[in-house]
Design a protein around this motif. Structure first.
Motif, mmCIF file in Angstrom:
data_model
loop_
_atom_site.group_PDB
_atom_site.id
_atom_site.type_symbol
_atom_site.label_atom_id
_atom_site.label_comp_id
_atom_site.label_asym_id
_atom_site.label_seq_id
_atom_site.Cartn_x
_atom_site.Cartn_y
_atom_site.Cartn_z
ATOM 1 N N GLY A 214 124.355 50.709 -7.904
ATOM 2 C CA GLY A 214 124.029 50.716 -9.316
ATOM 3 C C GLY A 214 125.002 51.501 -10.163
ATOM 4 N N MET A 215 125.845 52.319 -9.555
ATOM 5 C CA MET A 215 126.766 53.174 -10.297
ATOM 6 C C MET A 215 128.232 52.780 -10.119
ATOM 7 N N VAL A 216 128.560 52.076 -9.027
ATOM 8 C CA VAL A 216 129.950 51.713 -8.733
ATOM 9 C C VAL A 216 130.012 50.199 -8.582
ATOM 10 N N SER A 217 130.957 49.582 -9.227
ATOM 11 C CA SER A 217 131.076 48.122 -9.173
ATOM 12 C C SER A 217 131.511 47.678 -7.781
ATOM 13 N N ASP A 218 131.202 46.427 -7.453
ATOM 14 C CA ASP A 218 131.614 45.881 -6.159
ATOM 15 C C ASP A 218 133.134 45.907 -6.004
ATOM 16 N N ALA A 219 133.849 45.676 -7.095
ATOM 17 C CA ALA A 219 135.315 45.677 -7.024
ATOM 18 C C ALA A 219 135.841 47.056 -6.639
ATOM 19 N N ASP A 220 135.239 48.107 -7.212
ATOM 20 C CA ASP A 220 135.670 49.468 -6.877
ATOM 21 C C ASP A 220 135.241 49.844 -5.466
ATOM 22 N N ILE A 221 134.059 49.396 -5.061
ATOM 23 C CA ILE A 221 133.615 49.634 -3.678
ATOM 24 C C ILE A 221 134.593 48.976 -2.716
ATOM 25 N N GLU A 222 134.969 47.736 -2.988
ATOM 26 C CA GLU A 222 135.926 47.022 -2.140
ATOM 27 C C GLU A 222 137.237 47.785 -2.037
ATOM 28 N N SER A 223 137.731 48.267 -3.166
ATOM 29 C CA SER A 223 139.011 48.984 -3.190
ATOM 30 C C SER A 223 138.946 50.239 -2.327
ATOM 31 N N THR A 224 137.859 50.998 -2.444
ATOM 32 C CA THR A 224 137.738 52.245 -1.674
ATOM 33 C C THR A 224 137.591 51.956 -0.189
ATOM 34 N N LEU A 225 136.781 50.974 0.152
ATOM 35 C CA LEU A 225 136.612 50.621 1.566
ATOM 36 C C LEU A 225 137.929 50.186 2.196
ATOM 37 N N ALA A 226 138.742 49.476 1.428
ATOM 38 C CA ALA A 226 140.018 49.003 1.959
ATOM 39 C C ALA A 226 141.068 50.101 1.997
ATOM 40 N N ARG A 227 140.972 51.060 1.082
ATOM 41 C CA ARG A 227 142.017 52.072 0.949
ATOM 42 C C ARG A 227 141.803 53.269 1.867
ATOM 43 N N VAL A 228 140.597 53.760 1.985
ATOM 44 C CA VAL A 228 140.328 54.991 2.751
ATOM 45 C C VAL A 228 139.936 54.599 4.171
ATOM 46 N N ARG A 229 140.842 54.801 5.102
ATOM 47 C CA ARG A 229 140.648 54.274 6.443
ATOM 48 C C ARG A 229 139.677 55.097 7.281
ATOM 49 N N ASP A 230 139.637 56.400 7.135
ATOM 50 C CA ASP A 230 138.690 57.196 7.919
ATOM 51 C C ASP A 230 137.282 56.948 7.383
ATOM 52 N N PRO A 231 136.328 56.532 8.206
ATOM 53 C CA PRO A 231 135.007 56.162 7.695
ATOM 54 C C PRO A 231 134.241 57.325 7.069
ATOM 55 N N GLN A 232 134.416 58.555 7.572
ATOM 56 C CA GLN A 232 133.712 59.684 6.967
ATOM 57 C C GLN A 232 134.283 60.009 5.586
ATOM 58 N N ARG A 233 135.590 60.030 5.485
ATOM 59 C CA ARG A 233 136.209 60.268 4.184
ATOM 60 C C ARG A 233 135.860 59.159 3.196
#
Length: 402
Positions: free
Chosen positions: A204-223
């Motif tokens: 509800g606070m972060v768009s799917d596009a931004d979620i996609e970008s972060t998931l693709a960019r930050v490789r360590d799952p905890q970070r």
């Protein structure tokens, strides 16, 4: 399996047998308590977003994850996982009747089991499951919410739903109806995919596009989980936010272990074969050196030796057996020449047989009347032929006078 309850800024990360994952839950910016609960016990992952106010929503979500953790199957089984969620629903209703929490308390539940390249999901409410596949984000679950119904009916756009005053109204939750059933999903995933489970405090606070970008960019799952929570808070943090990020390693670990075992086996086999070859070579060499023999000169006589003449790898493998009575000078020139470097034969017995042949040859050549002198020269002593013929008198016999 034990459920895990996580509160503000408490990260959780572990490495499962085939899954690397990270998680974080946070109270957000506006709430005074955290009604979210989560499970991170591979292969089971779950997010429950409680509702019903203080001392109610968190009770409902905690009951849900505890029952789920207890009853979930050991391996992905959609029907069994669905039954565990249904039992969690009944447990929340019983708890409200018994005075634990409040009447009307409830919770969402999005539970996933990820093992190998198989993913199953049981979902009630608007906590979501996403999959990042080849860099593209897919929403796996359908929200049980008023906004989802209106979007599907064409009454709202996703952008309008994000700010709609009824955006928090859900149409299905655990704790409200004893007959509530979860939606079940069974999905084949691939190594390299990334699973995201989150409460609506993130979606509800972060768009799917931004979620996609972060998931693709930050490789360590905890970070990555922590970064997504930070983005939700930076955008206002209007609700509790809970995030689980799990990487699909699929059968990569199994293949790695299999390859490691195969490599170890291959190395062991090569070492065994090498040892066998070395052992066989050593045995064969030792056997040959102990059985082989040769003839050589020893103070003018023919001698028998066990082993081989000269050195082998700088070592001498020669043992004197006997010096015979055969004189080298009595041998024919070709035989004597071969003795100089050692006349190799297969065994001591063969050497002794050869010596015996020398003796017979010498004896045959030196025996009187055999047509050869002591030097091996032929003698022309043939006796002349005797004439035994008689002379015939061809004259007539003379008689007396008539």
């Amino acid at each position: 399996m034990a459920a895990e309850r996580a509160y503000k800024s408490t990260p959780h990360t572990r490495k499962g047998a085939t899954t690397t994952f990270g998680s974080r839950t946070d109270i957000g910016c506006l709430r005074d308590h955290n009604e979210d609960s989560l499970i991170v016990t591979p292969p089971l992952f779950a997010v429950a977003d409680g509702m019903g106010g203080h001392a109610a929503g968190e009770v409902a979500s905690e009951i849900a994850v505890n029952v789920l953790a207890e009853l979930a199957p050991a391996h992905p089984d959609p029907e069994a996982l669905g039954r565990a969620v249904e039992e969690a629903n009944r447990a929340i209703i019983r708890a409200a009747h018994e005075g634990r929490g409040r009447e009307g308390m409830g919770t969402t539940m999005t539970a996933a089991m990820l093992e190998g390249e198989r993913l199953i999901i049981a979902q009630v409410g608007d906590s979501r499951a996403y999959l990042l596949h080849q860099g593209k984000l897919q929403q796996l679950t359908r929200d049980h919410s008023l906004m989802a119904d209106m979007i599907e009916a064409g009454q709202l756009t996703p952008e309008e739903a994000r700010t709609h005053p009824n955006r928090s109204v859900i149409t299905r939750a655990l704790g409200s109806d004893p007959n509530t059933q979860p939606d079940l999903y069974e999905i084949n995933v691939e190594t390299g995919d990334r699973l995201l489970i989150c409460s609506d405090g993130l979606s509800g606070m972060v768009s799917d596009a931004d979620i996609e970008s972060t998931l693709a960019r930050v490789r360590d799952p905890q970070r990555c989980a922590s970064q997504l929570v930070n983005e939700a808070i930076a955008n206002g943090g209007h609700d509790n936010v809970t995030v689980i990020v799990a990487d699909v390693s699929g059968f990569a670990e199994v293949r790695r272990k299999k390859m490691a075992r195969k490599t170890k086996f291959t190395i062991a086999l090569v070492l065994v074969l090498f040892a066998a070859i070395v052992g066989a070579t050593a045995w064969g060499t030792n056997t040959y050196l102990h059985n082989a023999a040769y003839l050589a000169e020893d103070n003018g006589k023919v001698a028998v030796y066990r082993g081989v003449p000269g050195d082998v790898f700088g070592l001498s493998y020669s043992e004197h057996v006997e010096t015979t009575d055969v004189s080298v000078d009595d041998l024919q020139p070709g035989f004597a020449e071969r003795l100089k470097d050692g006349w190799r034969v297969d065994s001591v017995e063969a050497a002794q047989e050869l010596v015996e042949e020398y003796r017979q040859d010498i004896a045959a050549r030196t025996q009187p009347g055999n047509g050869a002198d002591n030097n091996g020269n032929n003698n022309a002593n043939a006796a002349p032929n005797a004439s035994n013929s008689s002379t015939t008198d061809n004259q007539p016999t003379q008689g007396g006078a008539a």
